[in-house]
Design an enzyme around this catalytic site. Structure first.
Site, short mmCIF file in Angstrom:
data_model
loop_
_atom_site.label_atom_id
_atom_site.label_comp_id
_atom_site.label_asym_id
_atom_site.label_seq_id
_atom_site.Cartn_x
_atom_site.Cartn_y
_atom_site.Cartn_z
CD1 TRP A 71 -2.20 2.76 4.44
CD2 TRP A 71 -1.48 1.27 3.00
NE1 TRP A 71 -1.29 3.40 3.41
CE2 TRP A 71 -1.04 2.53 2.56
CE3 TRP A 71 -1.28 0.11 2.27
CZ2 TRP A 71 0.14 2.65 1.73
CZ3 TRP A 71 -0.24 0.15 1.12
CH2 TRP A 71 0.35 1.35 0.76
CB SER A 72 -4.25 -3.19 7.50
OG SER A 72 -3.19 -3.92 6.72
CB THR A 73 -8.65 0.53 8.31
OG1 THR A 73 -7.61 1.14 8.83
CG2 THR A 73 -9.91 0.90 8.96
CE LYS A 75 -4.34 -7.62 6.83
NZ LYS A 75 -3.70 -6.35 6.32
CE1 TYR A 161 -2.35 -7.37 10.18
CE2 TYR A 161 -0.43 -6.35 9.51
CZ TYR A 161 -1.72 -6.28 9.33
OH TYR A 161 -2.39 -5.44 8.85
#
Length: 389
Positions: A71-73, A75, A161
């Protein structure tokens, strides 16, 4: 063997025995199913552990090379790509986005700066019109809609976010400047040169056999998640529920084949620790320089603390985003150093960088918790790491 009895494999330097203990406790006490954690100190791997199951049924053990959607790791590596272009003088973070992406100037966005994209201050946390998961797989359609969209708030004034839109916004700027989609750029300029073979945006079909199955939160956790979503503002609903994505979508071949740079990076904890190790090493990892020290420092240049317009209710105090990653700050999200920084992934995963301590951490798992950030399993690992320093 149940998750409570999961065998932990790998190595852990004696100095960091507390990390192994916390990792084992995650299985016994915090509902872990399958997971991995890795820690580097000054670019050397000192913790590399994995255990549990790669599927909900408990038929496939989590292996050393098991991959999982984090997921957003994702980014963090996305931000790294933008800063690499800036470091080379090809991208100016203080210029309007429309300099590189002319269509983006529509609907009053002509003054939105590149730094606003990186710091979640562009006002484009989500689209106003319904946007399906299938449409999310269409890069051109999604970026066209974002270019035409009206911001939810005055850009540059507050963070909110950008859960899914971040990757399309930053990724399209990277594409306009480099001529390459973000996944290909990351491979050519970062993971390839560093020899990080186990992190990709999306997942090549040939690697699908190594992929862990993501599992929905447990019933009690799902109730907590529902309570969180019931308090959302319209902008937050757009960010987190247009479209709704979760384990069901992320386990499909279509999700894995797409390029969603905010949310569908697939990798190992070892690869995450290496990528965030570039930040911890002030631009260098494994003896190879990726960023200048000045560019690496700029990643954590705070853009002002505030109650995030999307995630604010989930934190005890105000939070602050740098130019692509979150600062540890008063919440201690990445340990006691307020200037440590990193990024969490929906449900629990995490990448952490602390240049002062010279450490990075990567954590990946498949049983999702209800939170977007600061999952108890991740926080236990972070606390154990700092207890050993």
């Amino acid at each position: 063997m149940s998750a409570h009895e999961a065998q932990v494999h790998g190595h852990c330097d004696a100095r960091f025995a507390a990390v192994r203990e916390a990792f084992e406790e995650n299985f016994r006490e915090r509902g872990e199913l399958g997971a991995a954690v890795a820690v580097t100190v000054d670019g050397e791997t000192v913790v590399d552990l994995w255990g549990g199951w790669a599927d909900a049924a408990g038929t496939r053990p989590w292996e050393r090379d098991t991959l999982v959607n984090v997921w957003s790791t994702t980014k963090g590596p996305v931000a790294l790509c933008a800063h690499l272009l800036a470091d080379r003088g090809l991208l100016d973070l203080d210029r309007p986005v429309s300099v590189y992406w002319p269509e983006f100037a529509a609907a009053g966005k002509e003054r939105v700066l590149v730094r606003h994209l990186l710091s979640h201050r562009a006002g484009l946390a989500g689209l106003r019109e319904p946007h399906s998961v299938e449409q999310l797989y269409d890069w051109e359609l999604t970026t066209e809609r974002l270019a035409a969209a009206e911001p939810w708030w005055e850009p540059g004034t507050r963070s909110g976010y950008h859960a899914l839109t971040y990757g399309f916004l930053v990724g399209e700027v990277v594409r306009r400047v480099s001529g390459m989609r973000l996944g290909a750029f990351l491979e050519r300029e970062v993971t390839g040169p560093l020899g990080i073979c186990d992190f990709t945006i999306g997942l090549p079909e040939k690697e699908s056999g190594r992929a862990a199955e993501l599992v929905h939160p447990r019933a009690a956790d799902s109730s907590e998640q529902a309570a969180i979503f019931s308090q959302l503002s319209p902008a937050a609903i757009a960010a987190l529920a247009n479209p709704v994505v979760g384990a069901t979508q992320a386990n499909t071949p279509e999700w894995r084949a797409a390029e969603i740079p905010a949310a569908n990076g697939h990798g190992t904890a070892r690869a995450i620790a290496a990528l965030y190790g570039v930040f911890a090493g002030r631009g260098s990892y494994g003896g190879r320089r990726i960023l200048s020290p000045e560019a690496a420092e700029r990643v954590r240049e705070g853009q002002g603390s505030c109650r995030d317009l999307v995630l604010g209710a989930g934190f005890e105090s105000e939070t602050e985003i740098g130019l692509g990653l979150w600062l540890s700050g008063p919440n201690g999200s990445y340990g006691p150093n307020p200037w440590a920084f990193g990024h969490d992934g929906f449900g629990g995963s995490c990448g952490l960088a602390d240049p002062e301590a010279g450490v990075s951490l990567g954590y990946a798992m498949n049983r999702m918790g209800p939170r977007i950030a600061d999952d108890p399993r991740k926080m236990a690992l972070v606390a154990s790491l700092y207890s050993a320093l």
